[in-house]
Design an enzyme around this catalytic site. Structure first.
Site, PDB file in Angstrom:
ATOM      1  N   ASN A   1      -7.858  -3.007  14.286  1.00  0.00           N
ATOM      2  CA  ASN A   1      -9.251  -3.220  14.077  1.00  0.00           C
ATOM      3  C   ASN A   1      -9.087  -4.334  12.817  1.00  0.00           C
ATOM      4  O   ASN A   1     -10.279  -4.818  12.262  1.00  0.00           O
ATOM      5  CB  ASN A   1      -9.832  -2.011  13.241  1.00  0.00           C
ATOM      6  CG  ASN A   1      -9.160  -1.620  12.024  1.00  0.00           C
ATOM      7  OD1 ASN A   1      -8.322  -2.187  11.593  1.00  0.00           O
ATOM      8  ND2 ASN A   1      -9.803  -0.587  11.479  1.00  0.00           N
TER       9      ASN A   1
ATOM     10  N   ASP B   1       0.903  -1.370  -0.145  1.00  0.00           N
ATOM     11  CA  ASP B   1       0.020   0.050  -0.067  1.00  0.00           C
ATOM     12  C   ASP B   1       0.719   1.251  -0.148  1.00  0.00           C
ATOM     13  O   ASP B   1       1.991   1.279   0.158  1.00  0.00           O
ATOM     14  CB  ASP B   1      -0.733  -0.023   1.246  1.00  0.00           C
ATOM     15  CG  ASP B   1      -0.265  -0.422   2.522  1.00  0.00           C
ATOM     16  OD1 ASP B   1       0.863  -0.341   2.641  1.00  0.00           O
ATOM     17  OD2 ASP B   1      -0.758  -1.213   3.258  1.00  0.00           O
TER      18      ASP B   1
ATOM     19  N   GLU C   1      -9.459  -2.350   5.165  1.00  0.00           N
ATOM     20  CA  GLU C   1     -10.426  -1.826   6.382  1.00  0.00           C
ATOM     21  C   GLU C   1     -11.874  -2.836   6.729  1.00  0.00           C
ATOM     22  O   GLU C   1     -12.277  -3.362   5.486  1.00  0.00           O
ATOM     23  CB  GLU C   1     -10.872  -0.415   6.463  1.00  0.00           C
ATOM     24  CG  GLU C   1      -9.818   0.671   6.440  1.00  0.00           C
ATOM     25  CD  GLU C   1      -8.961   0.721   7.828  1.00  0.00           C
ATOM     26  OE1 GLU C   1      -9.007  -0.011   8.643  1.00  0.00           O
ATOM     27  OE2 GLU C   1      -8.445   1.864   8.109  1.00  0.00           O
TER      28      GLU C   1
ATOM     29  N   HIS D   1      -7.350  -4.829  10.026  1.00  0.00           N
ATOM     30  CA  HIS D   1      -7.045  -4.688   8.693  1.00  0.00           C
ATOM     31  C   HIS D   1      -5.710  -5.509   8.303  1.00  0.00           C
ATOM     32  O   HIS D   1      -4.779  -5.291   9.107  1.00  0.00           O
ATOM     33  CB  HIS D   1      -7.146  -3.254   8.213  1.00  0.00           C
ATOM     34  CG  HIS D   1      -5.764  -2.456   8.818  1.00  0.00           C
ATOM     35  ND1 HIS D   1      -5.991  -1.587   9.811  1.00  0.00           N
ATOM     36  CD2 HIS D   1      -4.501  -2.365   8.388  1.00  0.00           C
ATOM     37  CE1 HIS D   1      -4.672  -1.019  10.140  1.00  0.00           C
ATOM     38  NE2 HIS D   1      -4.071  -1.427   9.300  1.00  0.00           N
TER      39      HIS D   1
END
Length: 240
Positions: free
Chosen positions: A135, A67, A142, A137
């Site tokens: 979380n 990313d 996400e 990811h």
């Protein structure tokens, strides 16, 4: 899923580096998926040490990063391109033209995503290194009701931006978007190496590895992959 726990992060880092070394020894033209953030820093340091000791070479390898932020120039100190250059690329013999990072400054971001997927299709990943967000990811995929398979633009969750704010002067400086390899591309890697460190990741590790498979915890989809190696320090694995 092969889960290994280590008494120290140093042992974890060395084990991960040896996986890269073994891959390059058996397949010098290997295609390697790389990650950023704090987790892989120690792994990259061990890889650099091995390279300096002539234990591994990237001369014939190709890399793809997961990313990049949208809107940060490659030479910005907070960009993932700059991170990779500082933490790994400038210390090894990987040809620059074979180090691929999503283009977060492209005039046409949709076209940049398509081109990245085309490159990945031409050169399938042999090994993908991953971390995991608080979380759940992976990459910048996400939690959501549905996940995209290919490279795409994502709106970063507030908790993700807050977790990454330590790399910026203020939270407001953290980009709100990123371009990320999709879950489908990640799961196409022949081998996935998930490294997790720290007690603050223990709960999400438990959810991802033993909980239900759900897009609300993207890392849980790793349970569907045939060849995942999970490296945990004792704190990250304390709830397993």
């Amino acid at each position: 899923m092969n889960i290994k726990q280590f008494d120290s992060t140093g042992e974890l880092d060395l084990y991960a580096a040896r996986i890269f070394a073994d891959m390059l020894a058996s397949k010098p033209h290997a295609v390697l998926g790389l990650a950023t953030g704090s987790t892989p820093i120690g792994i990259y340091e061990k890889i650099i040490d091995m390279h300096r000791n002539a234990e591994l070479s990237f001369q014939s390898a190709t890399t793809f990063n997961l990313d990049e932020y949208v809107g940060l120039p490659r030479d910005s100190s907070q960009s993932y391109a700059a991170f990779m250059e500082e933490r790994l690329f400038s210390h090894i013999d990987l040809p620059p033209e074979r180090a691929h990072i999503p283009h977060g400054m492209a005039d046409d971001l949709t076209d940049a995503c398509i081109q990245y997927d085309q490159l990945l299709a031409q050169q399938p990943l042999d090994l993908q290194l991953l971390g995991i967000g608080h979380n759940g990811h992976i990459g910048f995929n996400e939690p959501a009701h549905a996940l995209q398979g290919g490279t795409h633009i994502v709106e970063l969750k507030s908790e993700t931006r807050e977790a990454n704010a330590r790399f910026f002067e203020t939270l407001d400086d953290v980009p709100t978007q990123a371009i990320t390899m999709g879950i489908g591309s990640i799961l196409k890697a022949r081998t996935i190496l998930l490294a997790v460190k720290g007690k603050e990741k223990a709960e999400i590790v438990k959810q991802a590895l033993t909980g239900p498979i759900t897009t609300e915890c993207p890392a849980s989809l790793l349970q569907t992959h045939a060849n995942v190696i999970v490296l945990l320090d004792r704190e990250a694995g304390r709830l397993l």
